[in-house]
Design a protein around this motif. Sequence first.
Motif, mmCIF file in Angstrom:
data_model
loop_
_atom_site.group_PDB
_atom_site.id
_atom_site.type_symbol
_atom_site.label_atom_id
_atom_site.label_comp_id
_atom_site.label_asym_id
_atom_site.label_seq_id
_atom_site.Cartn_x
_atom_site.Cartn_y
_atom_site.Cartn_z
ATOM 1 N N ASN A 98 37.910 -13.553 37.853
ATOM 2 C CA ASN A 98 38.107 -13.427 36.297
ATOM 3 C C ASN A 98 39.397 -13.451 35.873
ATOM 4 N N GLU A 99 40.324 -12.402 36.535
ATOM 5 C CA GLU A 99 41.817 -12.267 36.196
ATOM 6 C C GLU A 99 42.621 -12.194 37.179
ATOM 7 N N VAL A 127 45.388 -10.014 38.708
ATOM 8 C CA VAL A 127 46.249 -8.924 38.369
ATOM 9 C C VAL A 127 47.395 -8.857 39.118
ATOM 10 N N THR A 157 45.339 -9.649 44.106
ATOM 11 C CA THR A 157 44.450 -8.571 43.527
ATOM 12 C C THR A 157 43.906 -9.214 42.172
ATOM 13 N N THR A 210 40.479 -9.130 39.103
ATOM 14 C CA THR A 210 39.135 -8.513 38.721
ATOM 15 C C THR A 210 37.943 -9.742 39.002
ATOM 16 N N ARG A 225 33.852 -11.002 39.647
ATOM 17 C CA ARG A 225 32.181 -10.652 39.592
ATOM 18 C C ARG A 225 31.418 -11.242 40.727
ATOM 19 N N TYR A 268 35.796 -0.046 41.716
ATOM 20 C CA TYR A 268 34.785 -0.057 40.862
ATOM 21 C C TYR A 268 35.651 0.386 39.474
ATOM 22 N N ALA A 269 35.108 0.336 38.293
ATOM 23 C CA ALA A 269 35.740 0.748 37.027
ATOM 24 C C ALA A 269 36.019 2.193 37.349
ATOM 25 N N THR A 300 30.999 -6.098 38.753
ATOM 26 C CA THR A 300 32.363 -6.435 38.689
ATOM 27 C C THR A 300 33.339 -5.350 39.082
ATOM 28 N N LEU A 330 37.481 -4.515 40.980
ATOM 29 C CA LEU A 330 39.080 -4.853 41.250
ATOM 30 C C LEU A 330 39.019 -5.065 42.763
#
Length: 109
Positions: A10-11, A13, A21, A23, A25, A59-60, A73, A75
């Motif tokens: 997704n992104e 980092v 590194t 993010t 899913r 995880y978050a 989702t 990291l």
Amino acid sequence: MADQPQLQLNEIVELTSGSLTATVRCVAGTVRRGEAADLVPAAADRPVAENLTISAIEYAGGIPMDFVDLGRTALVTVTGSIDEAALRAVVAGNAPEQVVRADLRLIVR
């Protein structure tokens, strides 16, 4: 490819020649820390980077995990030889941190 565990980026980092590194899913199966994966654009027939190692999953909230499973989702950090120029060419036209349209996948080998 559809049967193999895979993560959709997704992104991005952080990107260096030795690690990525992002993010992600999980879109198929379960991906575990320590597994080998290839970085493949969904629309391409060959990887941008091969034989990367899933070296970290969070995880978050910075919670370290050993796996990420379908629909979640996380990291994720992968390590190995990454051709930064080739990866940037694949995501050309998108902001470097937003790679959704390039549909990059980490596919477990």
